[in-house]
Enzyme design. Sequence first.
Site, mmCIF file in Angstrom:
data_model
loop_
_atom_site.group_PDB
_atom_site.id
_atom_site.type_symbol
_atom_site.label_atom_id
_atom_site.label_comp_id
_atom_site.label_asym_id
_atom_site.label_seq_id
_atom_site.Cartn_x
_atom_site.Cartn_y
_atom_site.Cartn_z
ATOM 1 N N ASP A 263 10.511 -17.291 -13.796
ATOM 2 C CA ASP A 263 9.555 -17.580 -14.847
ATOM 3 C C ASP A 263 10.022 -16.778 -16.066
ATOM 4 O O ASP A 263 10.801 -15.837 -15.938
ATOM 5 C CB ASP A 263 8.132 -17.185 -14.423
ATOM 6 C CG ASP A 263 7.098 -17.892 -15.285
ATOM 7 O OD1 ASP A 263 5.947 -17.998 -14.855
ATOM 8 O OD2 ASP A 263 7.465 -18.356 -16.389
HETATM 9 C C1 GLC Z 1 5.424 -19.426 -18.963
HETATM 10 C C2 GLC Z 1 4.824 -20.052 -17.717
HETATM 11 C C3 GLC Z 1 5.690 -21.105 -17.081
HETATM 12 C C4 GLC Z 1 6.462 -21.822 -18.167
HETATM 13 C C5 GLC Z 1 7.432 -20.822 -18.766
HETATM 14 C C6 GLC Z 1 8.175 -21.419 -19.963
HETATM 15 O O1 GLC Z 1 5.145 -18.080 -19.027
HETATM 16 O O2 GLC Z 1 4.372 -19.157 -16.711
HETATM 17 O O3 GLC Z 1 4.847 -21.990 -16.350
HETATM 18 O O4 GLC Z 1 7.160 -22.928 -17.629
HETATM 19 O O5 GLC Z 1 6.801 -19.621 -19.161
HETATM 20 O O6 GLC Z 1 7.278 -21.706 -20.991
#
Ligand code: GLC
Length: 742
Positions: A263
């Site tokens: 993430d």
């Molecule tokens: C965010 C989210 C994730 C997302 C990623 C990119 O913090 O937790 O679901 O795909 O970052 O935006």
Amino acid sequence: MKNKITFFLFASAFASLLQAQTPVYLDPSKDIEARVEDALSRMTLAEKIDVIHAQSKFSSAGVKRLGLPDFWTDDGPHGVRPDVLWDEWEQAGQTNDSCVAFPALTCLAASWNPDCARAYGHALGEEALYRGKGMILGPGVNIYRTPLGGRNFEYMGEDPYLTSRIVVPYVQGLQSCGVASCVKHYCLNNDEQYRHQVNVIISDRALHEIYLPGFEAAVKEGKAWGIMGAYNLYKDEHNCHNQYTLNKILKHDWGFDGVVVSDWGGAHNMDQAVKNGLDMEFGTWTDGLTMGATNAYDMYYLSKGYQKAILEGKYTTKELDEKVRRVLRLFFRTTMNKQKPYGFLCSESHYEVAQQVAAEGIVLLQNEGNVLPIKPEGKKILVVGENAIKMMTVGGGSSSLKAQHEISPLQGLQMRLKGKAAVEFARGYVGDVSGDYNGVTTGQNLKDDRAPEVLLAEAVEMAKAADYVVIFGGLNKSGHQDCEGTDRKTMALPYNQDKLIEAIAAVNKQTIYVNISGNAVCMPWRKQVPAIVQGWFLGSEAGIGLADVLLGNTNPSGHLPFTWYEDLNQVGAHSFGEAAFPGIWREGKKIIDEEYKEGIYVGYRWMDKQKLKPAFAFGHGLSYTSFKVSGLKAASKETADGNMTFTVDVTNTGSVEGSDVVQLYITDQKCSVDRPAKELKAFQKVSLKPGETKTVTLRTDRRALSFWDEQAGDWKAEPGDFIAWAGDSSDRLPCKVKFVLK
Ligand code: GLC
């Protein structure tokens, strides 16, 4: 003839010469694994390091020297996020990236229709292809453990079986376009407030029986090409590089051959990033939404520092090559896949999918006196509430979109009732007038400075003179509502909506409440309001979907994918004090331990155990017609291998065509461990004309009879007596058959 032979010999010689010139990794006729090994053998150390970490907010490097293009990911589960600036969260301001906003996944789950899920994934895949994305960062399959969860609207409800039946076709539909899914957030990311610091403590049974099945099905059946590690910790390791969840369960036990993507900002430690299953590091030095060091890409854990450590002999390239193999496999499945179509954006077919999912997902919760469907001819219909006009596709975190259009509930009713009925509007309350996210603005001016009592009085006065009142209330995508990074602080409706709803229901007996949210809310007034509809976040076609249900153009067939609790006192996660939610901070305030003390008893499993009655039950959903579920039969009264086949009759006993969701729950009557009173193990949506009966076949397998044996570390079904129940809601199961597992 001689010339022909000469020509043939020359041509085949030339072809084999050409063949010799086309390297294996570039030859689409070759097996992907052979292409992976060939490409790997040609890559330098620097090139291998380049492909395993981000080079911009949403892209990572390819290998230009070998003709492997850069790799682009993008959010999100409900539509393709607008392009952002190279190294910013701000949108880039393109004019060719407005998209179709599909309904939020809670609505998709509420359709209980795997065909909808496949069409959804496929349409999203076509939008992603047009936008040049190799991977969509979705779908989310985290389980609804608490109705306060800020991102529940992005997920598929409380039940692992329903989640697994919806995620598989979604992933298959998306990947059929040559676009990778990235199923998230693996795992145990069930609330938001402290998502970066939470260390979840949980029994192996709850982990395997409740929280992993959606991911397991996505990997084993859906063949997902990507998995996103979650921010939180499990067994004290961050889930973006976690020996137990990634190396053991995901890659070893389940045989996952795709990439584990962190993430954004989920990687925290080089040695763990190298050894504990992370393959592509994104977003480091940012908390996924706000702060971040600019152009930090060389400082990533899997970047220059890792390369230096290898050169210094701290690591061999063993782990690196394993990561690169997975990234190359991703390339050959996506960017290097010459069979994939071109895709397109905002087509009629995509809007039709959005409308279909909305039509099948909206849930008719209550309809006393058959107030619905509205009979509009010559009537006056008052629409009340900020959620009748407020755009919901902007905000809420990373699933926020720049939709080509969004039809509001008020607009939908005005469109459908033009020339048929008078439609009036009263604001009723002012909640959140904001409307921008990362530079995308709704363009709405929702400002209204009138005092709450003035707004309420206006709505009540107008309600007195209306034939119908439709109140659109609920939540929105602002902080501490349905929004990433925060959880709700209460299950009650915000902005004093309860007072408004009660006041209107008191003066108009044809009041209809439509709840716009991804979550359950307290409805203390529900006995005073004849009709209640769960309207979800429906995206671009929201107003159309809702108007068609309210006016009877669509016969609602959605069923709840989660228990609609009366209040938090009915929730397992909130029944064991702070330690169970949101957790207890460890010394130094760096880690907060959250223990899932309710274990496997989540949702209806908890309600059954505690003998509680919710406002509306898991699986509940009404129709404008009525159904009878009867005649449940087991093909055999016993099974040796655990496979069972059941048939059950569903009859449309009403006067209009409609669809019902027949559900099969299993009870293990006697077991060496405590098990839930019943668990959903099969379902099917079936459409019926008035008076029509269909016999539905439902199959279960050994897994449906099994529990996770913590000693053996595997699934186990104990011989003995079982019961199968059938009906169209977890609290409406008129049929029952007993059978024996020998
Ligand atoms: C965010 C989210 C994730 C997302 C990623 C990119 O913090 O937790 O679901 O795909 O970052 O935006």
